[in-house]
Scaffold this motif. Structure first.
Motif, PDB file in Angstrom:
ATOM      1  N   LEU A   4       0.846  -1.194   0.000  1.00 15.94           N
ATOM      2  CA  LEU A   4       0.000   0.000   0.000  1.00 15.94           C
ATOM      3  C   LEU A   4       0.885   1.248   0.000  1.00 15.94           C
ATOM      4  O   LEU A   4       1.948   1.255   0.609  1.00 15.94           O
ATOM      5  N   PRO A   5       0.455   2.308  -0.677  1.00 17.71           N
ATOM      6  CA  PRO A   5       1.253   3.536  -0.662  1.00 17.71           C
ATOM      7  C   PRO A   5       1.299   4.135   0.747  1.00 17.71           C
ATOM      8  O   PRO A   5       0.377   3.949   1.545  1.00 17.71           O
ATOM      9  N   ILE A   6       2.350   4.867   1.030  1.00 16.75           N
ATOM     10  CA  ILE A   6       2.503   5.470   2.355  1.00 16.75           C
ATOM     11  C   ILE A   6       1.373   6.466   2.638  1.00 16.75           C
ATOM     12  O   ILE A   6       1.024   6.710   3.788  1.00 16.75           O
ATOM     13  N   SER A   7       0.765   7.007   1.585  1.00 11.53           N
ATOM     14  CA  SER A   7      -0.336   7.951   1.769  1.00 11.53           C
ATOM     15  C   SER A   7      -1.638   7.260   2.174  1.00 11.53           C
ATOM     16  O   SER A   7      -2.587   7.921   2.582  1.00 11.53           O
ATOM     17  N   SER A   8      -1.679   5.923   2.064  1.00 12.10           N
ATOM     18  CA  SER A   8      -2.874   5.187   2.463  1.00 12.10           C
ATOM     19  C   SER A   8      -3.116   5.385   3.954  1.00 12.10           C
ATOM     20  O   SER A   8      -2.197   5.312   4.768  1.00 12.10           O
ATOM     21  N   LYS A   9      -4.370   5.596   4.328  1.00  6.99           N
ATOM     22  CA  LYS A   9      -4.680   5.807   5.752  1.00  6.99           C
ATOM     23  C   LYS A   9      -4.332   4.580   6.597  1.00  6.99           C
ATOM     24  O   LYS A   9      -4.085   4.693   7.778  1.00  6.99           O
ATOM     25  N   SER A  12      -0.514   5.349   6.963  1.00  5.65           N
ATOM     26  CA  SER A  12      -0.154   6.643   7.554  1.00  5.65           C
ATOM     27  C   SER A  12      -0.806   6.874   8.912  1.00  5.65           C
ATOM     28  O   SER A  12      -0.323   7.674   9.703  1.00  5.65           O
ATOM     29  N   GLN A  13      -1.919   6.191   9.192  1.00  4.72           N
ATOM     30  CA  GLN A  13      -2.619   6.340  10.472  1.00  4.72           C
ATOM     31  C   GLN A  13      -2.934   4.954  11.051  1.00  4.72           C
ATOM     32  O   GLN A  13      -4.082   4.650  11.355  1.00  4.72           O
ATOM     33  N   PRO A  14      -1.935   4.090  11.212  1.00  2.00           N
ATOM     34  CA  PRO A  14      -2.211   2.702  11.599  1.00  2.00           C
ATOM     35  C   PRO A  14      -2.812   2.544  12.993  1.00  2.00           C
ATOM     36  O   PRO A  14      -3.436   1.526  13.277  1.00  2.00           O
ATOM     37  N   HIS A  15      -2.665   3.541  13.852  1.00  2.00           N
ATOM     38  CA  HIS A  15      -3.178   3.420  15.223  1.00  2.00           C
ATOM     39  C   HIS A  15      -4.593   3.976  15.374  1.00  2.00           C
ATOM     40  O   HIS A  15      -5.169   3.866  16.456  1.00  2.00           O
ATOM     41  N   GLU A  17      -8.494   4.174  15.301  1.00  2.00           N
ATOM     42  CA  GLU A  17      -9.513   3.155  15.550  1.00  2.00           C
ATOM     43  C   GLU A  17     -10.386   2.945  14.314  1.00  2.00           C
ATOM     44  O   GLU A  17     -10.698   3.886  13.584  1.00  2.00           O
ATOM     45  N   VAL A  18     -10.787   1.715  14.078  1.00  2.00           N
ATOM     46  CA  VAL A  18     -11.666   1.375  12.957  1.00  2.00           C
ATOM     47  C   VAL A  18     -13.092   1.753  13.331  1.00  2.00           C
ATOM     48  O   VAL A  18     -13.585   1.364  14.386  1.00  2.00           O
ATOM     49  N   ASP A  19     -13.756   2.516  12.461  1.00  3.08           N
ATOM     50  CA  ASP A  19     -15.153   2.869  12.743  1.00  3.08           C
ATOM     51  C   ASP A  19     -16.084   1.988  11.913  1.00  3.08           C
ATOM     52  O   ASP A  19     -15.657   1.226  11.045  1.00  3.08           O
ATOM     53  N   GLU A  20     -17.363   2.072  12.203  1.00  3.29           N
ATOM     54  CA  GLU A  20     -18.351   1.207  11.563  1.00  3.29           C
ATOM     55  C   GLU A  20     -18.461   1.469  10.063  1.00  3.29           C
ATOM     56  O   GLU A  20     -18.639   0.532   9.278  1.00  3.29           O
ATOM     57  N   ALA A  21     -18.339   2.716   9.653  1.00  2.00           N
ATOM     58  CA  ALA A  21     -18.403   3.044   8.223  1.00  2.00           C
ATOM     59  C   ALA A  21     -17.254   2.382   7.467  1.00  2.00           C
ATOM     60  O   ALA A  21     -17.436   1.891   6.342  1.00  2.00           O
ATOM     61  N   GLU A  22     -16.080   2.352   8.080  1.00  2.00           N
ATOM     62  CA  GLU A  22     -14.912   1.702   7.464  1.00  2.00           C
ATOM     63  C   GLU A  22     -15.162   0.210   7.299  1.00  2.00           C
ATOM     64  O   GLU A  22     -14.886  -0.369   6.250  1.00  2.00           O
ATOM     65  N   ARG A  23     -15.698  -0.417   8.340  1.00  2.00           N
ATOM     66  CA  ARG A  23     -15.991  -1.850   8.265  1.00  2.00           C
ATOM     67  C   ARG A  23     -17.020  -2.146   7.175  1.00  2.00           C
ATOM     68  O   ARG A  23     -16.890  -3.103   6.415  1.00  2.00           O
ATOM     69  N   GLU A  24     -18.065  -1.319   7.093  1.00  2.00           N
ATOM     70  CA  GLU A  24     -19.105  -1.522   6.076  1.00  2.00           C
ATOM     71  C   GLU A  24     -18.537  -1.377   4.674  1.00  2.00           C
ATOM     72  O   GLU A  24     -18.857  -2.165   3.776  1.00  2.00           O
ATOM     73  N   ASP A  25     -17.678  -0.362   4.462  1.00  2.00           N
ATOM     74  CA  ASP A  25     -17.074  -0.139   3.150  1.00  2.00           C
ATOM     75  C   ASP A  25     -16.202  -1.332   2.757  1.00  2.00           C
ATOM     76  O   ASP A  25     -16.293  -1.854   1.641  1.00  2.00           O
ATOM     77  N   GLY A  58      -4.287  -0.124  11.015  1.00  2.00           N
ATOM     78  CA  GLY A  58      -3.094  -0.898  10.697  1.00  2.00           C
ATOM     79  C   GLY A  58      -3.360  -2.392  10.649  1.00  2.00           C
ATOM     80  O   GLY A  58      -2.736  -3.118   9.865  1.00  2.00           O
ATOM     81  N   GLU A  59      -4.290  -2.878  11.463  1.00  2.00           N
ATOM     82  CA  GLU A  59      -4.636  -4.292  11.470  1.00  2.00           C
ATOM     83  C   GLU A  59      -5.427  -4.699  10.226  1.00  2.00           C
ATOM     84  O   GLU A  59      -5.588  -5.883   9.942  1.00  2.00           O
ATOM     85  N   LEU A  60      -5.912  -3.703   9.473  1.00  2.00           N
ATOM     86  CA  LEU A  60      -6.685  -3.975   8.264  1.00  2.00           C
ATOM     87  C   LEU A  60      -5.817  -4.072   7.005  1.00  2.00           C
ATOM     88  O   LEU A  60      -6.318  -4.403   5.935  1.00  2.00           O
TER      89      LEU A  60
END
Length: 122
Positions: A4-9, A12-15, A17-25, A58-60
């Motif tokens: 993944l590119p370094i600009s990928s969230k 770049s933001q591995p710590h 928290e995963v939100d519900e919208a992210e999980r749904e997407d 980051g776990e994703l």
């Protein structure tokens, strides 16, 4: 190392928290990849488990790396191919329905204004 590119969230933001919208997407993208045959059944189940057990972005990373690239923009209208023109030919100029409607409203308003001005002057 991630592809993944370094600009990928996710990198770049591995710590974060995963939100519900992210999980749904990601679930929708994973389901689409499975339906198209891009992901086999075992990988699909493993990725689904990772997706719902992840607490941080980051776990994703392992999940996102297996998914097709997400389109982040739409193709501009003027770039789209016209079906009735041969390659190399210019497409005829035209306007969309909203533009035509706006022009019609503007001309109607000008016509009404002209009638009112003439009525006041006469």
């Amino acid at each position: 190392m991630s592809n993944l590119p370094i600009s990928s969230k996710y990198r770049s933001q591995p710590h974060r928290e995963v939100d519900e919208a992210e999980r749904e997407d990601l679930t929708r993208r994973l389901n689409d990849a499975f339906t198209k045959g891009d992901v086999d059944g075992d990988t699909y189940r493993t990725m689904l488990d990772q997706l719902y057990s992840a607490q941080t972005l980051g776990e994703l990373v392992p999940v996102v790396e297996h998914l097709p690239v997400k389109s982040t923009h739409a193709e501009p209208t003027m770039v789209r191919q016209q079906t009735n023109t041969a390659p190399g030919e210019l497409a005829p100029a035209g306007m969309n329905a909203k533009t035509a409607q706006r022009i019609g409203v503007a001309l109607g308003g000008l016509g009404l204004l002209l009638i009112l001005v003439l009525a006041v002057l006469l």
